[in-house]
Motif scaffolding. Sequence first.
Motif, PDB file in Angstrom:
ATOM      1  N   PRO A 255       0.749  -1.137  -0.209  1.00 34.96           N
ATOM      2  CA  PRO A 255       0.135   0.045  -0.094  1.00 34.96           C
ATOM      3  C   PRO A 255       0.777   1.324  -0.127  1.00 34.96           C
ATOM      4  O   PRO A 255       1.985   1.282   0.324  1.00 34.96           O
ATOM      5  CB  PRO A 255      -0.661  -0.284   1.492  1.00 34.96           C
ATOM      6  CG  PRO A 255       0.068  -0.856   2.253  1.00 34.96           C
ATOM      7  CD  PRO A 255       0.760  -1.864   1.236  1.00 34.96           C
ATOM      8  N   THR A 266      -0.870   0.085  -7.126  1.00 33.34           N
ATOM      9  CA  THR A 266      -1.032  -0.896  -6.240  1.00 33.34           C
ATOM     10  C   THR A 266      -2.269  -0.901  -5.269  1.00 33.34           C
ATOM     11  O   THR A 266      -2.528  -1.692  -4.764  1.00 33.34           O
ATOM     12  CB  THR A 266       0.215  -0.785  -5.128  1.00 33.34           C
ATOM     13  OG1 THR A 266       0.501   0.696  -4.821  1.00 33.34           O
ATOM     14  CG2 THR A 266       1.520  -1.356  -5.991  1.00 33.34           C
ATOM     15  N   ASN A 267      -2.637   0.408  -4.988  1.00 32.20           N
ATOM     16  CA  ASN A 267      -3.687   0.608  -4.034  1.00 32.20           C
ATOM     17  C   ASN A 267      -5.021  -0.122  -4.785  1.00 32.20           C
ATOM     18  O   ASN A 267      -5.835  -0.636  -4.391  1.00 32.20           O
ATOM     19  CB  ASN A 267      -4.109   2.110  -3.836  1.00 32.20           C
ATOM     20  CG  ASN A 267      -3.002   2.658  -2.692  1.00 32.20           C
ATOM     21  OD1 ASN A 267      -2.396   1.691  -2.075  1.00 32.20           O
ATOM     22  ND2 ASN A 267      -2.775   3.825  -2.524  1.00 32.20           N
ATOM     23  N   LEU A 270      -5.089  -3.820  -4.389  1.00 28.30           N
ATOM     24  CA  LEU A 270      -5.728  -3.999  -3.167  1.00 28.30           C
ATOM     25  C   LEU A 270      -7.218  -4.066  -3.009  1.00 28.30           C
ATOM     26  O   LEU A 270      -7.898  -5.085  -2.420  1.00 28.30           O
ATOM     27  CB  LEU A 270      -5.179  -3.226  -1.804  1.00 28.30           C
ATOM     28  CG  LEU A 270      -3.495  -3.425  -1.716  1.00 28.30           C
ATOM     29  CD1 LEU A 270      -3.221  -2.233  -0.811  1.00 28.30           C
ATOM     30  CD2 LEU A 270      -3.611  -4.760  -0.932  1.00 28.30           C
ATOM     31  N   ARG A 271      -7.974  -2.993  -3.961  1.00 23.65           N
ATOM     32  CA  ARG A 271      -9.204  -2.938  -3.686  1.00 23.65           C
ATOM     33  C   ARG A 271      -9.696  -4.131  -4.657  1.00 23.65           C
ATOM     34  O   ARG A 271     -10.813  -4.479  -4.289  1.00 23.65           O
ATOM     35  CB  ARG A 271      -9.671  -1.653  -4.748  1.00 23.65           C
ATOM     36  CG  ARG A 271      -9.661  -0.439  -3.840  1.00 23.65           C
ATOM     37  CD  ARG A 271     -10.481   0.732  -4.239  1.00 23.65           C
ATOM     38  NE  ARG A 271      -9.489   1.267  -5.422  1.00 23.65           N
ATOM     39  CZ  ARG A 271      -8.657   2.323  -5.465  1.00 23.65           C
ATOM     40  NH1 ARG A 271      -8.167   2.742  -4.134  1.00 23.65           N
ATOM     41  NH2 ARG A 271      -8.029   2.563  -6.426  1.00 23.65           N
ATOM     42  N   ASN A 275      -3.466  -9.469  -2.076  1.00 17.29           N
ATOM     43  CA  ASN A 275      -3.000  -9.595  -0.575  1.00 17.29           C
ATOM     44  C   ASN A 275      -2.038  -8.416  -0.376  1.00 17.29           C
ATOM     45  O   ASN A 275      -1.344  -7.939  -0.751  1.00 17.29           O
ATOM     46  CB  ASN A 275      -1.890 -10.695  -0.528  1.00 17.29           C
ATOM     47  CG  ASN A 275      -2.968 -12.029  -0.698  1.00 17.29           C
ATOM     48  OD1 ASN A 275      -3.625 -12.677  -0.102  1.00 17.29           O
ATOM     49  ND2 ASN A 275      -2.544 -12.877  -1.919  1.00 17.29           N
ATOM     50  N   LEU A 276      -2.504  -7.844   1.120  1.00 21.98           N
ATOM     51  CA  LEU A 276      -1.598  -6.671   1.491  1.00 21.98           C
ATOM     52  C   LEU A 276      -0.265  -7.278   1.908  1.00 21.98           C
ATOM     53  O   LEU A 276      -0.036  -8.587   2.512  1.00 21.98           O
ATOM     54  CB  LEU A 276      -2.526  -6.204   2.837  1.00 21.98           C
ATOM     55  CG  LEU A 276      -1.684  -5.273   3.693  1.00 21.98           C
ATOM     56  CD1 LEU A 276      -1.922  -4.008   2.591  1.00 21.98           C
ATOM     57  CD2 LEU A 276      -2.401  -4.986   5.113  1.00 21.98           C
ATOM     58  N   CYS A 277       0.549  -6.389   1.498  1.00 19.37           N
ATOM     59  CA  CYS A 277       1.977  -6.868   1.662  1.00 19.37           C
ATOM     60  C   CYS A 277       2.725  -5.571   2.516  1.00 19.37           C
ATOM     61  O   CYS A 277       2.946  -4.421   1.835  1.00 19.37           O
ATOM     62  CB  CYS A 277       2.895  -6.999   0.514  1.00 19.37           C
ATOM     63  SG  CYS A 277       4.786  -7.229   0.829  1.00 19.37           S
TER      64      CYS A 277
END
Length: 374
Positions: A255, A266-267, A270-271, A275-277
């Motif tokens: 993020p 990248t955001n 995520l939407r 996977n959040l890193c």
Amino acid sequence: MGFDRIAAAADEPERIARLRLARTQRIGPVNFAQLMQRFGTAIRALEELPHVVRRTGGSLTPYPVAKLDEELARAEAAGARLIVLGDADYPALLKQIDAAPPVLWTLGPLKPRKKAIGIVGARNASAAGQKIAQALAHDLGDAGFHVVSGLARGVDTRAHEMSVKTGTIAVLGGGVDDIYPPDNRGLYEQIRAHGLLISESPVGHRATASDFPRRNRIISGLSLGTIVVEAELRSGSLITARLAAEQNREVFAVPGSPLDPRCRGTNDLLRQGANLCEGAEDIIRVLEAQMGFNAPEASAPASALPEITFQPQNEDDIARVSRSLLDLVSETPVHRDDLLRLCGAQTWIGLAALSELEMAGRFSVSEGGFYSRS
């Protein structure tokens, strides 16, 4: 398409024939696999190819031997090693994807392992983005992962630099002797000495814009998952992430600030459910839970390589279905599955006919498997 079921090459002439077949005009990875399943060997496929396309009103000449000899000579001078689909040391994860590259050239001593992760991102990465890429590559390398990237400026460079000692793989758009960007020459030489340089392009080829999407699918194909550190909404890194998802591989995104255009891609990932890193532990937790990395990797003996059983195909049936498909396809793109259903043929016959018409230049195929008149 069962790309992982192409038989191992029996001898060196067959391996060279596979290189020649792969270099032939209009023989992409899908048509390569179709011809191998249809004729059993590349040697026989090359012999039959002119006759196959002639009956549908097209023409196709196998790749000239003189040009093939030039490529082999350049490879020998560079010290490059040829790997063809079907070889025992063809990368196991890459072999599993649709449209796996039929041939690869490599430089370097590293042998790709299944425990590999792709790290990609912006060429003009911020200082924070480069720091994150370095930390991820270092920590994942220490955890036993090979780090795969594309040797570009920015995120790619930092990821490679921090994983040379633990194992790094650089996938190139040009040939394995094409050092791009030139200011990464020192890093290129380090990877050549300790890691692996890999490309499906001919040795001596200089990268063009059209080569990078093909390179990106190899980055994701060699990896269990791909991490995107920074990416604008229109970037090659997002193409790599999309390809990873299509290959049923994990996608991770770091993020970032909504005020930085380099973080919008990248955001957005995520939407969309990536996977959040925030660190290496996020990657390890997801992949270990899915793949059971605590178990040691087992190397299958060469005799256990999966192979297809070659069965002669009814050429009259293929010719009949080809004529039917010529009536069905127009300038309006139609998906492959709809064509296979409408032509009423067995799937393998329909696929062979579609491949034949594409090789003859009668059909064009766009991304996603849509066919239209050439």
